[in-house]
Motif scaffolding. Structure first.
Motif, short mmCIF file in Angstrom:
data_model
loop_
_atom_site.label_atom_id
_atom_site.label_comp_id
_atom_site.label_asym_id
_atom_site.label_seq_id
_atom_site.Cartn_x
_atom_site.Cartn_y
_atom_site.Cartn_z
N LEU A 1 0.83 -1.21 0.00
CA LEU A 1 0.00 0.00 0.00
C LEU A 1 0.87 1.26 0.00
CD1 LEU A 1 -2.74 -1.28 2.45
CD2 LEU A 1 -3.15 -0.57 0.08
N MET A 2 2.00 1.21 0.70
CA MET A 2 2.94 2.34 0.64
C MET A 2 3.53 2.48 -0.77
SD MET A 2 4.95 2.71 4.27
CE MET A 2 5.58 1.04 4.47
N ARG A 3 3.73 1.36 -1.44
CA ARG A 3 4.22 1.40 -2.82
C ARG A 3 3.23 2.13 -3.73
NH1 ARG A 3 7.95 -2.05 -4.76
NH2 ARG A 3 7.41 -3.65 -3.25
N GLN A 4 1.95 2.00 -3.37
CA GLN A 4 0.89 2.68 -4.13
C GLN A 4 0.70 4.13 -3.67
OE1 GLN A 4 -2.61 0.18 -3.76
NE2 GLN A 4 -1.43 -1.65 -4.24
N LYS A 5 1.70 4.65 -2.94
CA LYS A 5 1.77 6.07 -2.53
C LYS A 5 0.92 6.42 -1.33
CE LYS A 5 4.43 6.65 -6.11
NZ LYS A 5 5.90 6.51 -5.94
N HIS A 6 0.38 5.40 -0.64
CA HIS A 6 -0.30 5.70 0.62
C HIS A 6 0.74 6.05 1.68
CE1 HIS A 6 -4.40 4.51 -0.48
NE2 HIS A 6 -3.85 3.52 -1.17
N SER A 7 0.38 6.93 2.60
CA SER A 7 1.27 7.24 3.72
C SER A 7 1.37 6.03 4.64
CB SER A 7 0.73 8.43 4.51
OG SER A 7 -0.46 8.05 5.21
N PRO A 8 2.40 5.96 5.48
CA PRO A 8 2.48 4.83 6.41
C PRO A 8 1.23 4.64 7.26
CG PRO A 8 4.59 5.95 6.33
CD PRO A 8 3.63 6.77 5.52
N GLU A 9 0.69 5.74 7.80
CA GLU A 9 -0.51 5.61 8.63
C GLU A 9 -1.69 5.11 7.81
OE1 GLU A 9 -3.61 8.55 10.67
OE2 GLU A 9 -1.62 8.72 11.60
N ASP A 10 -1.87 5.66 6.62
CA ASP A 10 -2.98 5.23 5.78
C ASP A 10 -2.85 3.76 5.38
OD1 ASP A 10 -4.72 7.28 5.68
OD2 ASP A 10 -4.18 8.01 3.70
N ALA A 11 -1.63 3.35 5.09
CA ALA A 11 -1.40 1.95 4.73
C ALA A 11 -1.76 1.03 5.89
CB ALA A 11 0.07 1.75 4.33
N CYS A 12 -1.39 1.42 7.10
CA CYS A 12 -1.75 0.63 8.29
C CYS A 12 -3.27 0.61 8.48
CB CYS A 12 -1.07 1.20 9.53
SG CYS A 12 0.72 1.01 9.57
N ARG A 13 -3.89 1.76 8.27
CA ARG A 13 -5.36 1.85 8.41
C ARG A 13 -6.07 0.93 7.42
NH1 ARG A 13 -8.97 4.45 5.50
NH2 ARG A 13 -7.39 5.73 4.45
N LEU A 14 -5.64 0.95 6.19
CA LEU A 14 -6.28 0.12 5.17
C LEU A 14 -6.10 -1.37 5.47
CD1 LEU A 14 -5.27 2.26 2.08
CD2 LEU A 14 -7.62 1.84 2.86
N ALA A 15 -4.96 -1.74 6.04
CA ALA A 15 -4.76 -3.14 6.43
C ALA A 15 -5.69 -3.53 7.57
CB ALA A 15 -3.30 -3.37 6.82
N VAL A 16 -5.84 -2.64 8.54
CA VAL A 16 -6.77 -2.88 9.65
C VAL A 16 -8.20 -3.02 9.11
CG1 VAL A 16 -7.86 -1.80 11.66
CG2 VAL A 16 -5.37 -1.86 11.48
N GLU A 17 -8.56 -2.15 8.18
CA GLU A 17 -9.91 -2.21 7.60
C GLU A 17 -10.14 -3.49 6.81
OE1 GLU A 17 -10.39 1.50 5.53
OE2 GLU A 17 -10.63 2.64 7.41
N ARG A 18 -9.07 -4.03 6.25
CA ARG A 18 -9.19 -5.33 5.56
C ARG A 18 -9.60 -6.42 6.56
NH1 ARG A 18 -6.25 -7.22 0.92
NH2 ARG A 18 -6.24 -5.02 0.33
N ILE A 19 -9.02 -6.37 7.75
CA ILE A 19 -9.39 -7.35 8.79
C ILE A 19 -10.85 -7.16 9.20
CG2 ILE A 19 -9.00 -8.01 11.21
CD1 ILE A 19 -6.02 -7.41 10.73
N VAL A 20 -11.27 -5.90 9.36
CA VAL A 20 -12.66 -5.61 9.74
C VAL A 20 -13.63 -6.11 8.68
CG1 VAL A 20 -14.32 -3.79 10.27
CG2 VAL A 20 -11.98 -3.63 11.15
N GLU A 21 -13.30 -5.88 7.41
CA GLU A 21 -14.16 -6.33 6.31
C GLU A 21 -14.32 -7.85 6.31
OE1 GLU A 21 -12.16 -4.79 2.89
OE2 GLU A 21 -12.52 -2.71 3.49
#
Length: 290
Positions: A220-240
């Motif tokens: 996700l960081m490779r896709q230009k997300h910030s570190p915090e955003d990348a962590c957030r999106l991973a957490v949201e993947r678990i929630v989904e």
């Protein structure tokens, strides 16, 4: 660009960071820094989720998991290792002295002893007492932010702009004998891509493994997300994936970019992380989904 910098999970990350900083502040390599850093909680009997003094499994065995990864993509790992104080250093030996990435159980112990590590009893009286107490009910339910699943993950960027990471744990307290979580699994509990960034995870490892969490964060960081955003999106993947279950467990991610930007995100309030730079030495709270 902020460098050198070292980050680690939980409040016991602060003394760990100090050991790492001694390496980084004198121009040392990130790999040496993260190994030196996580050895601190591994040897601390008061940290009941890592190394010596770690809570045993349900059969009374202290079994340790660890992995390490350098700037060149080299990595080493041990799982289910008993009787060795510093599994992170064994993991590094696996990386540097064998053609393999992971050794487990008796094979990992055999390799450690052949490599000169000392066999020790890692079950402290305090941890044994907690295990005996647990046996009265033998209920298994991880409690959010209670020290039964708190890995130390550490990621660092050195003066030369190179990244490395380390992760080490005694795993879930009173787990089934043979259980392995995310901590020793490259891509799950730890991942380093020297062109992009590094990430580490903590919490209930089964849920991190299911999404290959730290590899996901780095991608996700490779896709230009910030570190915090990348962590957030991973957490949201678990929630989904686990909307109901995710309310009762904790998972946190911590990430560091090649430029020295960092961030964290977790499921529940209560996850903190330590940061150390030339101008900052702080314990910060990760933002949470719930």
């Amino acid at each position: 660009m902020t460098k050198p910098i070292v980050l680690s999970t939980w409040n016991f990350g602060q003394p760990a960071n100090e050991a790492a900083w001694k390496v980084l502040s004198t121009g040392g390599r990130a790999l040496d820094a993260v190994e030196a850093g996580v050895r601190v909680p591994e040897a601390d009997p008061n940290v009941t989720t890592v190394g010596y003094g770690g809570r045993p499994d349900r059969d009374g065995h202290v079994t340790l998991d660890a992995c390490i990864m350098d700037e060149q993509g080299n990595c080493g790992s041990v799982a289910g290792l008993e009787h060795i104080m510093h599994p992170i250093s064994v993991a590094r030996k696996v990386m540097e002295n064998t053609p393999h990435v992971m050794l487990v159980g008796d094979g990992a112990l055999q390799f450690a002893l052949e490599s000169g590590f000392k066999k020790e009893n890692l079950l402290t009286p305090e941890s044994e007492k907690a295990w005996r107490e647990w046996q009265k009910t033998s209920q298994y339910k991880p409690v959010i932010n209670v020290e039964n699943h708190d890995t130390i993950g550490m990621i660092a960027l050195d003066q030369n702009g190179n990244l490395s990471g380390a992760c080490t744990t005694s795993g879930l307290a009173f787990k089934m004998h043979g259980r392995v979580g995310d901590s020793p699994i490259i891509g799950a509990g730890l991942y380093v891509d020297n062109a992009i960034g590094a990430a580490t995870a903590t919490g209930v490892g089964e849920e991190v493994v299911k999404i290959v969490g730290c590899h996901l964060v780095v991608e996700l960081m490779r896709q230009k997300h910030s570190p915090e955003d990348a962590c957030r999106l991973a957490v949201e993947r678990i929630v989904e994936r686990q909307p109901k279950k995710s309310r009762d467990i904790q998972v946190g991610f911590l990430a560091l970019s090649k430029s020295g930007e960092y961030g964290a995100y977790c499921l529940q309030k209560g996850f903190n992380y330590a940061v150390r730079t030339a101008s900052r030495n702080a314990l910060l709270d990760g933002k949470s989904h719930y």
